[in-house]
Design a protein around this motif. Sequence first.
Motif, PDB file in Angstrom:
ATOM      1  N   ASP A  64       0.830  -1.208   0.000  1.00 10.01           N
ATOM      2  CA  ASP A  64       0.000   0.000   0.000  1.00 10.01           C
ATOM      3  C   ASP A  64       0.865   1.259   0.000  1.00 10.01           C
ATOM      4  OD1 ASP A  64      -2.202  -1.635   0.020  1.00 10.01           O
ATOM      5  OD2 ASP A  64      -2.650  -1.363   2.154  1.00 10.01           O
ATOM      6  N   MET A  65       1.967   1.236   0.755  1.00 12.77           N
ATOM      7  CA  MET A  65       2.855   2.392   0.799  1.00 12.77           C
ATOM      8  C   MET A  65       3.486   2.639  -0.565  1.00 12.77           C
ATOM      9  SD  MET A  65       6.230   3.501   0.832  1.00 12.77           S
ATOM     10  CE  MET A  65       7.291   2.157   1.381  1.00 12.77           C
ATOM     11  N   LEU A  66       3.913   1.572  -1.211  1.00 11.29           N
ATOM     12  CA  LEU A  66       4.545   1.727  -2.518  1.00 11.29           C
ATOM     13  C   LEU A  66       3.543   2.160  -3.581  1.00 11.29           C
ATOM     14  CD1 LEU A  66       6.982  -1.322  -2.538  1.00 11.29           C
ATOM     15  CD2 LEU A  66       7.589   1.097  -2.432  1.00 11.29           C
ATOM     16  N   ILE A  67       2.327   1.631  -3.528  1.00 10.10           N
ATOM     17  CA  ILE A  67       1.296   2.073  -4.478  1.00 10.10           C
ATOM     18  C   ILE A  67       1.086   3.577  -4.350  1.00 10.10           C
ATOM     19  CG2 ILE A  67      -1.187   2.042  -4.946  1.00 10.10           C
ATOM     20  CD1 ILE A  67      -1.167  -0.939  -4.511  1.00 10.10           C
ATOM     21  N   ALA A  68       0.927   4.061  -3.123  1.00 11.07           N
ATOM     22  CA  ALA A  68       0.715   5.495  -2.916  1.00 11.07           C
ATOM     23  C   ALA A  68       1.893   6.303  -3.437  1.00 11.07           C
ATOM     24  CB  ALA A  68       0.485   5.778  -1.428  1.00 11.07           C
ATOM     25  N   SER A  69       3.112   5.842  -3.180  1.00 10.21           N
ATOM     26  CA  SER A  69       4.304   6.572  -3.627  1.00 10.21           C
ATOM     27  C   SER A  69       4.409   6.614  -5.140  1.00 10.21           C
ATOM     28  CB  SER A  69       5.561   5.922  -3.033  1.00 10.21           C
ATOM     29  OG  SER A  69       5.569   6.031  -1.631  1.00 10.21           O
ATOM     30  N   ILE A  70       4.035   5.519  -5.801  1.00  7.88           N
ATOM     31  CA  ILE A  70       4.116   5.466  -7.266  1.00  7.88           C
ATOM     32  C   ILE A  70       3.005   6.288  -7.890  1.00  7.88           C
ATOM     33  CG2 ILE A  70       3.944   3.947  -9.282  1.00  7.88           C
ATOM     34  CD1 ILE A  70       5.263   1.741  -7.518  1.00  7.88           C
ATOM     35  N   LEU A  71       1.776   6.095  -7.439  1.00  4.88           N
ATOM     36  CA  LEU A  71       0.649   6.790  -8.043  1.00  4.88           C
ATOM     37  C   LEU A  71       0.672   8.286  -7.737  1.00  4.88           C
ATOM     38  CD1 LEU A  71      -2.299   4.263  -7.582  1.00  4.88           C
ATOM     39  CD2 LEU A  71      -0.712   4.505  -9.486  1.00  4.88           C
TER      40      LEU A  71
ATOM     41  N   LEU B 287      -3.680  -1.499 -16.698  1.00  5.62           N
ATOM     42  CA  LEU B 287      -3.348  -0.530 -17.743  1.00  5.62           C
ATOM     43  C   LEU B 287      -3.343   0.887 -17.180  1.00  5.62           C
ATOM     44  CD1 LEU B 287      -5.416  -1.964 -20.744  1.00  5.62           C
ATOM     45  CD2 LEU B 287      -2.984  -2.264 -20.269  1.00  5.62           C
ATOM     46  N   TRP B 288      -4.278   1.184 -16.291  1.00  6.09           N
ATOM     47  CA  TRP B 288      -4.284   2.495 -15.634  1.00  6.09           C
ATOM     48  C   TRP B 288      -3.036   2.670 -14.770  1.00  6.09           C
ATOM     49  CZ3 TRP B 288      -7.840   6.660 -14.425  1.00  6.09           C
ATOM     50  CH2 TRP B 288      -8.909   6.739 -15.319  1.00  6.09           C
ATOM     51  N   ASN B 289      -2.720   1.650 -13.983  1.00  3.66           N
ATOM     52  CA  ASN B 289      -1.580   1.745 -13.072  1.00  3.66           C
ATOM     53  C   ASN B 289      -0.289   2.074 -13.801  1.00  3.66           C
ATOM     54  OD1 ASN B 289      -3.047   1.178 -10.762  1.00  3.66           O
ATOM     55  ND2 ASN B 289      -2.537  -0.995 -10.732  1.00  3.66           N
ATOM     56  N   VAL B 290      -0.049   1.364 -14.876  1.00  2.31           N
ATOM     57  CA  VAL B 290       1.248   1.453 -15.540  1.00  2.31           C
ATOM     58  C   VAL B 290       1.432   2.771 -16.296  1.00  2.31           C
ATOM     59  CG1 VAL B 290       0.697   0.394 -17.772  1.00  2.31           C
ATOM     60  CG2 VAL B 290       2.927  -0.017 -16.737  1.00  2.31           C
ATOM     61  N   THR B 291       0.319   3.471 -16.572  1.00  2.00           N
ATOM     62  CA  THR B 291       0.415   4.745 -17.293  1.00  2.00           C
ATOM     63  C   THR B 291       0.222   5.960 -16.381  1.00  2.00           C
ATOM     64  OG1 THR B 291      -1.945   4.606 -17.877  1.00  2.00           O
ATOM     65  CG2 THR B 291      -0.358   3.775 -19.490  1.00  2.00           C
ATOM     66  N   GLN B 292       0.050   5.748 -15.094  1.00  2.00           N
ATOM     67  CA  GLN B 292      -0.297   6.839 -14.187  1.00  2.00           C
ATOM     68  C   GLN B 292       0.729   7.971 -14.206  1.00  2.00           C
ATOM     69  OE1 GLN B 292      -2.953   7.566 -12.648  1.00  2.00           O
ATOM     70  NE2 GLN B 292      -2.566   8.634 -10.719  1.00  2.00           N
ATOM     71  N   ALA B 293       2.001   7.646 -14.187  1.00  2.00           N
ATOM     72  CA  ALA B 293       3.033   8.691 -14.147  1.00  2.00           C
ATOM     73  C   ALA B 293       2.970   9.571 -15.384  1.00  2.00           C
ATOM     74  CB  ALA B 293       4.414   8.058 -14.025  1.00  2.00           C
ATOM     75  N   TYR B 294       2.670   8.969 -16.516  1.00  2.00           N
ATOM     76  CA  TYR B 294       2.632   9.727 -17.765  1.00  2.00           C
ATOM     77  C   TYR B 294       1.347  10.551 -17.875  1.00  2.00           C
ATOM     78  CZ  TYR B 294       6.398   6.468 -18.369  1.00  2.00           C
ATOM     79  OH  TYR B 294       7.544   5.736 -18.163  1.00  2.00           O
ATOM     80  N   ARG B 295       0.251  10.044 -17.328  1.00  2.00           N
ATOM     81  CA  ARG B 295      -0.972  10.840 -17.276  1.00  2.00           C
ATOM     82  C   ARG B 295      -0.748  12.088 -16.422  1.00  2.00           C
ATOM     83  NH1 ARG B 295      -3.552   6.057 -16.463  1.00  2.00           N
ATOM     84  NH2 ARG B 295      -4.028   6.515 -14.290  1.00  2.00           N
TER      85      ARG B 295
END
Length: 224
Positions: free
Chosen positions: A11-18, A149-157
């Motif tokens: 959960d911590m890593l998901i928050a940090s990435i997203l 698909l949403w997760n992997v493109t979040q940084a670019y969005r």
Amino acid sequence: MTSGASRRIRDMLIASILDGELLPGQRIRQEALAEEYGVSRVPVREALHMLEREGLVTLVQNTGAWVTALTQDECIEIYEIRERVEPLLLRNSMQNLDDSVFDRLEELNAQMIAARDSPNEFMRLDWEFHWLTYSGAEPSFLLSMVKRLWNVTQAYRREFVQHQDGTAQHLTHSEHLLIIESLRRLDSADAGEAIASHIRRTRKSLVTRPEIFDLDGSASSLEH
């Protein structure tokens, strides 16, 4: 069996990435996470494997873990896939939505208009908006695939949103209204075309924005 420690680390890593604290290509060091949480490396490895399945982390055997990075072509391909499959997911969801959901969608769209100068807040609201439209869908391979698909493109969005002009923001809000209106009418054809058109416009914009893919966390690693 997945441990509570593994889920906390995940959960911590998901928050940090997203949230953009960890960038595409940035290394995630297992020993640093284990030390921070006071655990062995076993729950850390479990958390990283969960994130790999969700598309957020890339694991290389005997080498390490990195935040998943995409090329421009890969991101555009993902948007092409989304353009085709999300109308189906929306159709599967819409029969289980009600007026309270539609009212909340309108609230979220209004809040996005107010958050036009706050990209991070806009991203949070936009995520809630679209996943609320899909909240009526039963758990399925399709639902899991779209989430990945949403997760992997979040940084670019996020990078894309940060550089949107007023015209693009206005189009986004107008497209959201079209989605809401077609959902209220339970018109699956119109709803499908509305979400496909929404995704298509972003995909075409990404073609002209190669600088978005210069994000690079490879010089950094998760150190504490």
